[in-house]
Design a protein around this motif. Structure first.
Motif, PDB file in Angstrom:
ATOM      1  N   GLN A 184     -10.029 -30.504  11.841  1.00 45.86           N
ATOM      2  CA  GLN A 184      -9.180 -31.402  11.977  1.00 45.86           C
ATOM      3  C   GLN A 184      -9.133 -32.818  12.583  1.00 45.86           C
ATOM      4  O   GLN A 184      -8.465 -33.848  12.802  1.00 45.86           O
ATOM      5  N   ARG A 187     -11.644 -35.015   9.872  1.00 49.36           N
ATOM      6  CA  ARG A 187     -10.558 -35.490   9.177  1.00 49.36           C
ATOM      7  C   ARG A 187      -9.657 -36.453   9.279  1.00 49.36           C
ATOM      8  O   ARG A 187      -9.282 -37.743   8.868  1.00 49.36           O
ATOM      9  N   TYR A 188      -8.689 -35.924  10.479  1.00 47.67           N
ATOM     10  CA  TYR A 188      -7.223 -36.799  10.607  1.00 47.67           C
ATOM     11  C   TYR A 188      -7.668 -37.931  11.173  1.00 47.67           C
ATOM     12  O   TYR A 188      -7.476 -39.011  12.092  1.00 47.67           O
ATOM     13  N   LEU A 189      -9.258 -37.863  12.164  1.00 42.14           N
ATOM     14  CA  LEU A 189      -9.252 -38.432  13.627  1.00 42.14           C
ATOM     15  C   LEU A 189     -10.874 -39.518  13.686  1.00 42.14           C
ATOM     16  O   LEU A 189     -10.444 -40.825  13.482  1.00 42.14           O
ATOM     17  N   PRO A 192     -11.072 -41.418   9.955  1.00 40.14           N
ATOM     18  CA  PRO A 192     -10.331 -42.596   9.514  1.00 40.14           C
ATOM     19  C   PRO A 192     -11.359 -43.830  10.603  1.00 40.14           C
ATOM     20  O   PRO A 192     -11.702 -45.266  10.134  1.00 40.14           O
ATOM     21  N   SER A 193     -11.402 -43.645  11.739  1.00 36.52           N
ATOM     22  CA  SER A 193     -12.627 -44.352  13.202  1.00 36.52           C
ATOM     23  C   SER A 193     -13.252 -44.818  12.666  1.00 36.52           C
ATOM     24  O   SER A 193     -13.761 -46.241  12.817  1.00 36.52           O
TER      25      SER A 193
END
Lengths: 283, 261
Positions: A184, A187-189, A192-193
């Motif tokens: 997670q 995938r989510y942090l 995208p960063s």
């Protein structure tokens, strides 16, 4: 200056000057390079004519254009081969670079073990490695692909690694507090960063994979049916067909520009909503 | 202050820190012998100078660091779902819209957006950001970003909200407004808040309990109760009662810092 107010937008001297400058810059961005091109082509043409330089030493621009049209069948076929290798190498560089970067950020041990070798591969000139590759790799295409990949993957790897590690530390803490899994968080942090960094690396890699594809073909030398632009340049050089050399060179440069423009556009589209680099400023 | 014991006996304990020490790098004592009881419904402020271990206390409660000595005990079962956190910065994901940012704590529990869309809309509505669902953080002002951050912390209705100087970077007008709204939100979401600040005024306005801390080593010096009833509004801010509590808190803080120096 007297105060004039017709109920229009406030336009003082400074504002008018700024607007004028903006219009000038907007137009100049396109007009000026074209003007430079025309002047250079004109001078080139005149130099050849005035000095009576034979076309097998320096052809006139017009002759280069004619050759481009005349030899289009050969050149286009070669262009497709070069483009194919470039794009495949870029794709593998993206998969390999991002994949390695993800593995590196998941495990410090793996990173410590392999990062130095990634650097060594990067700093060793490709022309020095390529002959060896062509000894051990039977398939010519596979060899070219490997060379182009070696040149192109490093910027993707190093930029993506940097990006994955630059996630906001407070957000990292927040993810930990919420009990996020590694997947997670990735995938989510982290991904995208890393996106803006990755896209920066991708633009460099696009140019490098073209360079890799061309250089490797020079080293590979004569090849069978599937010859790229580099081979056509070599071949034309042996035959003193200088106009064709220029025509092929023009196609390679054009390919590079298109790849760069395409990747810049992709980058802009992906980042325009949120990233600083893609925001338009008013002033 | 005398009524404190009566009030506390009616309240249910949420968590307590027992003689907690935290030592970093083997020699920097961030916190020494900290004991603290947080009760359900508390608005508890940790007030003190820089370096008094306020933020370390929050990190200990949120399980990001562990005590060197002592322990932290939650009443009842404790899980990651118990906490909401607001940092000094809004700490939003810039690539995600306002609604997606508020979705985050649900998303990390495997909830798809549709399942919790109503909760997200309600939370944004309560913080006064209805209609900004699809905006990106960069389009919002500092105060609005902080509201999104608060909505994110409260949307899952956790038992405890930790706030680490959330309004320190905002201008005073925005800060007053958010102070007022925060109290309403606390009621609406029925949560308990532990709030770190170094503003005496802010702590008195918001809290029912103020824990005063001192630095070197970070420790609890004393505790004050602010027994003025909620809801508190602008009238409270200008009342003599408020002035009295502020005086008390300021004196206690000065005493604590005098001790430290």
């Amino acid at each position: 200056m007297s105060v004039v107010d017709h109920g229009q937008m406030a336009t003082d001297k400074e504002e008018l000057a700024r607007l004028r400058r903006q219009r000038l810059e907007a137009g100049g961005k396109w007009i000026l390079p074209v003007l430079v091109l025309l002047i250079v082509l004109g001078l080139w043409d005149r130099v050849v004519v005035w000095n009576e330089i034979p076309h097998y030493i320096l052809p006139r621009p017009k002759l280069v254009l004619e050759t481009l049209i005349e030899d289009w069948a050969i050149l286009f076929e070669a262009l497709l081969v070069t483009v194919q290798i470039t794009l495949m190498a870029l794709a593998v560089a993206v998969i390999g670079g991002v994949g390695l970067a993800v593995i590196f950020t998941q495990s410090r041990l793996v990173e410590m073990s392999f990062y130095p070798y990634a650097v060594i591969l990067q700093v060793t000139p490709i022309v020095a490695i390529a002959p060896l590759i062509f000894i051990y790799v039977d398939s010519r295409i596979a060899g070219l692909l490997m060379c182009a990949w070696l040149v192109a993957f490093f910027p993707v790897l190093s930029n993506t690694t940097l990006g994955l590690n630059s996630a906001d530390h407070n957000l990292r803490d927040l993810f930990r507090i919420y009990g996020a899994t590694r997947w997670q968080t990735l995938r989510y942090l982290q991904l995208p960063s890393a996106l803006p960094y990755f896209l920066g690396g991708l633009r460099i890699a696009g140019g490098l994979s073209l360079i890799g594809a061309v250089v490797a073909e020079y080293v590979a030398g004569t090849g069978g049916l599937k010859s790229g632009l580099a081979f056509r340049i070599l071949e034309a050089g042996y035959r003193l067909n200088i106009p064709r050399m220029f025509a092929a060179l023009f196609l390679i440069a054009l390919t590079g520009v298109i790849i760069f423009a395409g990747l810049s556009f992709l980058s802009h589209m992906l980042l325009r909503k949120w990233h600083e680099s893609a925001l338009k400023r008013d002033i | 202050m005398g009524e404190r014991d009566e009030v506390s006996s009616q309240q249910i304990e949420l968590l307590r820190m027992e003689q907690v020490d935290k030592v970093f790098n083997g020699n920097i004592t961030a916190l020494k012998g900290m004991s603290l009881q947080v009760r359900q419904g508390d608005f508890l402020s940790l007030l003190g100078p820089s370096g008094c271990g306020k933020s370390t206390a929050l990190r200990l409660i949120s399980d990001l660091v562990h005590p060197t000595a002592g322990r932290i005990v939650w009443s009842g079962e404790h899980s990651a779902d118990d906490l909401g956190v607001v940092f000094q910065e809004a700490t939003l994901m810039p690539w995600a819209t306002v609604a997606q940012n508020v979705w985050l704590p649900f998303r990390l529990r495997g909830k798809v957006y549709g399942e919790v869309a109503k909760e997200i809309d309600d939370a944004l509505n309560l913080v006064g950001l209805d209609g900004f669902q699809d905006s990106y953080p960069r389009e919002l002002s500092g105060g609005m970003k902080m509201r999104v951050s608060i909505a994110r912390a409260m949307v899952t209705r956790p038992r405890l909200i930790l706030m680490d100087e959330p309004f320190a970077a905002l201008d005073e007008i925005t800060r007053f407004k958010l102070n007022n709204d925060l109290l309403k939100l606390k009621d609406a979401f029925e949560c308990t808040v532990v709030f770190v600040t170094h503003s005496v005024f802010e702590s008195v306005f918001l809290s029912n309990r103020i824990v005063i801390m001192a630095a070197r080593p970070g420790r609890v010096v004393t505790e004050l109760s602010v027994d003025a009833p909620y809801p508190r509004n602008e009238d409270f801010r200008t009342s003599t009662e408020y002035a009295g509590y502020t005086r008390q808190a300021a004196d206690a803080l000065r005493l604590a810092m005098g001790e430290a120096a």
